[in-house]
Scaffold this motif. Structure first.
Motif, PDB file in Angstrom:
ATOM      1  N   LEU A  30       0.802  -1.221   0.000  1.00 25.28           N
ATOM      2  CA  LEU A  30       0.000   0.000   0.000  1.00 25.28           C
ATOM      3  C   LEU A  30       0.838   1.275   0.000  1.00 25.28           C
ATOM      4  O   LEU A  30       0.294   2.360   0.150  1.00 25.28           O
ATOM      5  N   SER A  31       2.135   1.166  -0.164  1.00 18.25           N
ATOM      6  CA  SER A  31       2.972   2.367  -0.032  1.00 18.25           C
ATOM      7  C   SER A  31       3.771   2.697  -1.289  1.00 18.25           C
ATOM      8  O   SER A  31       4.871   3.227  -1.221  1.00 18.25           O
ATOM      9  N   GLY A  32       3.211   2.392  -2.452  1.00 16.29           N
ATOM     10  CA  GLY A  32       3.842   2.791  -3.698  1.00 16.29           C
ATOM     11  C   GLY A  32       5.258   2.271  -3.850  1.00 16.29           C
ATOM     12  O   GLY A  32       5.527   1.082  -3.679  1.00 16.29           O
ATOM     13  N   GLY A  33       6.192   3.175  -4.143  1.00 15.47           N
ATOM     14  CA  GLY A  33       7.585   2.773  -4.353  1.00 15.47           C
ATOM     15  C   GLY A  33       8.417   2.749  -3.093  1.00 15.47           C
ATOM     16  O   GLY A  33       9.650   2.648  -3.158  1.00 15.47           O
ATOM     17  N   TYR A  34       7.774   2.821  -1.932  1.00 15.89           N
ATOM     18  CA  TYR A  34       8.497   2.913  -0.657  1.00 15.89           C
ATOM     19  C   TYR A  34       9.439   1.729  -0.444  1.00 15.89           C
ATOM     20  O   TYR A  34      10.616   1.911  -0.108  1.00 15.89           O
ATOM     21  N   ALA A  35       8.932   0.497  -0.620  1.00 16.62           N
ATOM     22  CA  ALA A  35       9.758  -0.684  -0.342  1.00 16.62           C
ATOM     23  C   ALA A  35      10.998  -0.718  -1.231  1.00 16.62           C
ATOM     24  O   ALA A  35      12.108  -0.982  -0.768  1.00 16.62           O
ATOM     25  N   GLY A  36      10.810  -0.430  -2.523  1.00 14.15           N
ATOM     26  CA  GLY A  36      11.950  -0.419  -3.434  1.00 14.15           C
ATOM     27  C   GLY A  36      12.944   0.670  -3.091  1.00 14.15           C
ATOM     28  O   GLY A  36      14.158   0.480  -3.191  1.00 14.15           O
ATOM     29  N   ALA A  37      12.433   1.821  -2.671  1.00 17.36           N
ATOM     30  CA  ALA A  37      13.317   2.925  -2.294  1.00 17.36           C
ATOM     31  C   ALA A  37      14.157   2.560  -1.078  1.00 17.36           C
ATOM     32  O   ALA A  37      15.365   2.833  -1.033  1.00 17.36           O
TER      33      ALA A  37
END
Length: 227
Positions: free
Chosen positions: A120-127
């Protein structure tokens, strides 16, 4: 984090954008404060040059968008790439190019989302995972150039109430699960932001983070090594 290091007699400089909050913090803790945008390469170079720190902790980050993947815009999806990753890159570059004195330590605070994702947090995990690669690349270059610098990653494996990112995440996942904020918060181990700061300060003080590159921190399991 600032409270934890001040309590251990460290000389602390806090960098953040909100000048009003910084002024109150400086008066409360007797720390040096600098109002600046952490994503600015000019700010990173200037502040690093002026303070010449022994330890840099990058704990700055944007609140991620809390939205389903089919509804999030590209602008919202890249929020954390344009803040968390950009800031990490610029401060790591400043450490390498000034350079910091040999023995210097740069710590990037990542997220458990870098391990298990966060739908649910967009690109947060990849960032947050990208921060791991930045640290690894910088460590390799420090070794290659003989700079004697260490680059490490600390991964909170839980959400914290009382923080912008934590509150946003807990609220978003609570709504998706049909829970109240309190019910969702209770799914995580008990650890306050100050408790996290104390854990990080103790870890750095006792080990200088020389045992490994990436460490996990969680209220119920303490500190564990990821790699």
């Amino acid at each position: 984090m600032a409270e934890a290091f001040v309590a251990r007699a460290a000389k602390v400089t806090v960098v953040a954008r909100d000048a009003t909050t910084l002024q109150a913090l400086g008066e409360q803790l007797a720390v040096t404060t600098v109002s600046a945008d952490a994503t600015s390469i000019d700010a990173a170079n200037r502040i690093m040059s002026e303070t010449r720190p022994d330890v840099v902790i990058m704990n700055a980050g944007a609140e991620p968008p809390m939205e389903r993947i089919d509804r999030v815009s590209w602008e919202a999806f890249t929020t954390n790439w344009n803040v968390d990753v950009k800031a990490a890159l610029h401060w790591v570059q400043a450490a390498l190019t000034l350079p910091m004195a040999s023995g210097g330590l740069v710590v990037l605070v990542s997220s458990g989302a870098a391990v298990q994702g966060s739908p649910l947090s967009g690109g947060y995990a990849g960032a947050k995972r990208a921060q791991w690669f930045i640290a690894k690349y910088a460590e390799g270059l420090s070794t290659q150039l003989g700079l004697g610098l260490r680059f490490r990653v600390i991964v909170p494996r839980q959400m914290f109430t009382g923080t912008g990112v934590g509150n946003a995440g807990i609220s978003g996942y609570a709504a998706a699960a049909g829970r109240t904020y309190a019910e969702q918060a209770a799914t995580w181990p008990d650890m306050t932001p100050r408790g996290f700061g104390d854990t990080v300060a103790e870890l750095i003080g006792k080990t200088a983070l020389e045992e490994a590159m990436i460490y996990a921190v969680r209220g119920d399991t303490g500190v564990t090594v990821i790699e």
